[in-house]
Design a protein around this motif. Structure first.
Motif, PDB file in Angstrom:
ATOM      1  N   LYS A  32      68.626  70.736  54.294  1.00 60.31           N
ATOM      2  CA  LYS A  32      69.211  71.146  53.103  1.00 60.31           C
ATOM      3  C   LYS A  32      70.777  71.817  53.402  1.00 60.31           C
ATOM      4  CE  LYS A  32      65.379  70.908  50.305  1.00 60.31           C
ATOM      5  NZ  LYS A  32      65.637  69.926  49.140  1.00 60.31           N
ATOM      6  N   THR A  33      71.183  71.593  54.398  1.00 57.21           N
ATOM      7  CA  THR A  33      72.383  72.413  54.779  1.00 57.21           C
ATOM      8  C   THR A  33      73.257  71.386  55.107  1.00 57.21           C
ATOM      9  OG1 THR A  33      71.764  72.610  56.951  1.00 57.21           O
ATOM     10  CG2 THR A  33      71.413  74.439  55.371  1.00 57.21           C
ATOM     11  N   ALA A  34      73.207  70.203  55.060  1.00 63.20           N
ATOM     12  CA  ALA A  34      74.254  69.053  55.516  1.00 63.20           C
ATOM     13  C   ALA A  34      74.100  67.872  54.831  1.00 63.20           C
ATOM     14  CB  ALA A  34      74.533  69.046  56.965  1.00 63.20           C
ATOM     15  N   TYR A  35      75.077  66.944  54.765  1.00 59.08           N
ATOM     16  CA  TYR A  35      74.830  65.386  54.190  1.00 59.08           C
ATOM     17  C   TYR A  35      74.233  64.721  55.010  1.00 59.08           C
ATOM     18  CZ  TYR A  35      77.681  67.287  50.262  1.00 59.08           C
ATOM     19  OH  TYR A  35      78.185  67.874  49.278  1.00 59.08           O
ATOM     20  N   ALA A  36      73.577  63.404  54.895  1.00 58.88           N
ATOM     21  CA  ALA A  36      73.531  62.403  55.663  1.00 58.88           C
ATOM     22  C   ALA A  36      74.562  61.427  55.492  1.00 58.88           C
ATOM     23  CB  ALA A  36      72.215  61.799  55.103  1.00 58.88           C
ATOM     24  N   VAL A  37      75.197  61.082  56.747  1.00 58.18           N
ATOM     25  CA  VAL A  37      76.344  60.162  56.768  1.00 58.18           C
ATOM     26  C   VAL A  37      76.125  59.119  58.005  1.00 58.18           C
ATOM     27  CG1 VAL A  37      78.819  60.121  56.950  1.00 58.18           C
ATOM     28  CG2 VAL A  37      77.930  61.882  55.840  1.00 58.18           C
ATOM     29  N   GLY A  38      76.799  58.178  57.816  1.00 58.28           N
ATOM     30  CA  GLY A  38      76.767  57.165  58.840  1.00 58.28           C
ATOM     31  C   GLY A  38      78.349  56.698  58.875  1.00 58.28           C
ATOM     32  N   ASP A  57      76.875  55.234  44.642  1.00 61.25           N
ATOM     33  CA  ASP A  57      75.391  55.721  44.193  1.00 61.25           C
ATOM     34  C   ASP A  57      74.597  55.643  45.234  1.00 61.25           C
ATOM     35  OD1 ASP A  57      76.266  56.450  41.727  1.00 61.25           O
ATOM     36  OD2 ASP A  57      75.580  54.507  40.820  1.00 61.25           O
ATOM     37  N   GLN A  58      74.763  54.826  46.254  1.00 63.86           N
ATOM     38  CA  GLN A  58      73.618  54.462  47.533  1.00 63.86           C
ATOM     39  C   GLN A  58      73.785  55.879  48.322  1.00 63.86           C
ATOM     40  OE1 GLN A  58      73.642  50.938  49.851  1.00 63.86           O
ATOM     41  NE2 GLN A  58      75.153  50.017  48.226  1.00 63.86           N
ATOM     42  N   VAL A  59      75.151  56.337  48.521  1.00 63.18           N
ATOM     43  CA  VAL A  59      75.276  57.519  49.291  1.00 63.18           C
ATOM     44  C   VAL A  59      74.713  58.833  48.602  1.00 63.18           C
ATOM     45  CG1 VAL A  59      77.043  59.228  50.371  1.00 63.18           C
ATOM     46  CG2 VAL A  59      77.595  56.492  50.078  1.00 63.18           C
ATOM     47  N   ARG A  60      74.883  58.940  47.162  1.00 62.35           N
ATOM     48  CA  ARG A  60      74.064  59.933  46.606  1.00 62.35           C
ATOM     49  C   ARG A  60      72.742  59.790  46.614  1.00 62.35           C
ATOM     50  NH1 ARG A  60      78.090  58.041  42.546  1.00 62.35           N
ATOM     51  NH2 ARG A  60      79.984  59.460  42.414  1.00 62.35           N
ATOM     52  N   ALA A  61      71.965  58.717  46.392  1.00 54.90           N
ATOM     53  CA  ALA A  61      70.456  58.506  46.609  1.00 54.90           C
ATOM     54  C   ALA A  61      70.048  58.843  48.019  1.00 54.90           C
ATOM     55  CB  ALA A  61      70.297  56.992  46.372  1.00 54.90           C
ATOM     56  N   ILE A  62      70.930  58.770  48.969  1.00 52.69           N
ATOM     57  CA  ILE A  62      70.528  59.070  50.486  1.00 52.69           C
ATOM     58  C   ILE A  62      70.351  60.375  50.479  1.00 52.69           C
ATOM     59  CG2 ILE A  62      71.196  59.031  52.704  1.00 52.69           C
ATOM     60  CD1 ILE A  62      72.131  55.928  52.219  1.00 52.69           C
ATOM     61  N   ASN A  63      71.388  61.189  49.781  1.00 57.18           N
ATOM     62  CA  ASN A  63      71.436  62.505  49.696  1.00 57.18           C
ATOM     63  C   ASN A  63      70.933  63.190  48.536  1.00 57.18           C
ATOM     64  OD1 ASN A  63      73.271  63.332  52.249  1.00 57.18           O
ATOM     65  ND2 ASN A  63      74.192  61.680  51.458  1.00 57.18           N
ATOM     66  N   ALA A  64      69.723  62.593  47.935  1.00 63.23           N
ATOM     67  CA  ALA A  64      69.299  63.150  46.795  1.00 63.23           C
ATOM     68  C   ALA A  64      68.522  64.374  47.125  1.00 63.23           C
ATOM     69  CB  ALA A  64      68.123  62.133  46.296  1.00 63.23           C
ATOM     70  N   HIS A  65      68.315  64.898  48.267  1.00 63.78           N
ATOM     71  CA  HIS A  65      67.721  66.125  48.467  1.00 63.78           C
ATOM     72  C   HIS A  65      68.488  67.450  48.409  1.00 63.78           C
ATOM     73  CE1 HIS A  65      69.543  65.069  52.106  1.00 63.78           C
ATOM     74  NE2 HIS A  65      69.673  66.127  52.739  1.00 63.78           N
ATOM     75  N   LEU A  66      69.780  67.202  48.392  1.00 60.96           N
ATOM     76  CA  LEU A  66      70.720  68.257  48.104  1.00 60.96           C
ATOM     77  C   LEU A  66      71.102  68.487  46.567  1.00 60.96           C
ATOM     78  CD1 LEU A  66      73.279  67.045  50.821  1.00 60.96           C
ATOM     79  CD2 LEU A  66      71.707  68.952  50.792  1.00 60.96           C
ATOM     80  N   PRO A  67      71.074  69.564  46.150  1.00 64.52           N
ATOM     81  CA  PRO A  67      71.493  69.662  44.684  1.00 64.52           C
ATOM     82  C   PRO A  67      72.778  69.374  44.213  1.00 64.52           C
ATOM     83  CG  PRO A  67      71.574  71.900  45.763  1.00 64.52           C
ATOM     84  CD  PRO A  67      71.097  70.785  47.015  1.00 64.52           C
ATOM     85  N   GLY A  68      72.900  68.732  43.074  1.00 66.52           N
ATOM     86  CA  GLY A  68      74.017  68.383  42.786  1.00 66.52           C
ATOM     87  C   GLY A  68      74.744  67.062  43.267  1.00 66.52           C
ATOM     88  N   ILE A  69      74.013  66.365  43.842  1.00 63.46           N
ATOM     89  CA  ILE A  69      74.639  65.146  44.640  1.00 63.46           C
ATOM     90  C   ILE A  69      73.578  63.956  44.193  1.00 63.46           C
ATOM     91  CG2 ILE A  69      73.664  65.414  46.939  1.00 63.46           C
ATOM     92  CD1 ILE A  69      76.342  63.850  47.907  1.00 63.46           C
ATOM     93  N   GLY A  70      72.343  64.285  44.293  1.00 63.29           N
ATOM     94  CA  GLY A  70      71.205  63.238  44.324  1.00 63.29           C
ATOM     95  C   GLY A  70      71.456  62.532  43.098  1.00 63.29           C
ATOM     96  N   GLY A  71      70.695  61.279  43.325  1.00 58.10           N
ATOM     97  CA  GLY A  71      70.207  60.238  42.311  1.00 58.10           C
ATOM     98  C   GLY A  71      71.557  59.547  41.987  1.00 58.10           C
TER      99      GLY A  71
END
Length: 154
Positions: A26-32, A140-154
């Protein structure tokens, strides 16, 4: 679409796919991130939290090259999210690490949303002379991967 645009999309997609390996927190983005040399060969890759709970994707990929003599001049880093310009857990943000490594091209899908910090990674990289290419059509793929974070997901 030019050949270079096609190549950029393929590598960026691979970086986005890599971000699926990130433990979700909940405290960071998932990034590759994937580093490709000036000849088009992959030299390193990394993802968020790969080696410890605070490591960023770009930082992880660069750290794997620390004890090598790989020449990164003219290379490209493909990263699913804008390299950070502010770092709470380390002394140097990823944008500065990229500049110091001599990487001259950065390709990303999504600028960092202002959830944790206000990021100016793109501007920092451009000021240092790096070419920055955004491919927002796949953000949108990056947003979906980070959907667990408020304001970015989906």
């Amino acid at each position: 679409m030019t050949d270079q645009q096609h190549v950029d999309r393929q590598w960026l997609q691979a970086a986005i796919d890599l971000s699926h390996l990130c433990p979700a927190v909940k405290t960071a983005y998932a990034v590759g991130a994937i580093i490709v040399d000036r000849f088009g060969h992959e030299v390193s890759r990394g993802f968020s939290r790969e080696t410890d709970s605070h490591v960023h994707a770009e930082e992880s990929a660069l750290a794997k090259l620390a004890d090598t003599r790989v020449d990164l001049s003219g290379s490209t880093i493909y990263t699913s999210l804008e390299p950070c310009s502010v770092r709470k857990s380390r002394p140097r943000p990823c944008a500065e690490l990229i500049i110091a490594a001599g990487i001259t091209r950065v390709v990303l899908a999504l600028r960092e949303p202002p959830l944790f910090v206000t990021c100016h990674g793109v501007e920092l990289l451009q000021t240092a002379g790096a070419e920055v290419i955004e491919i927002p059509e796949i953000a949108d793929q990056v947003r979906a991967i980070n959907a667990h974070l408020p304001g970015i997901g989906g």
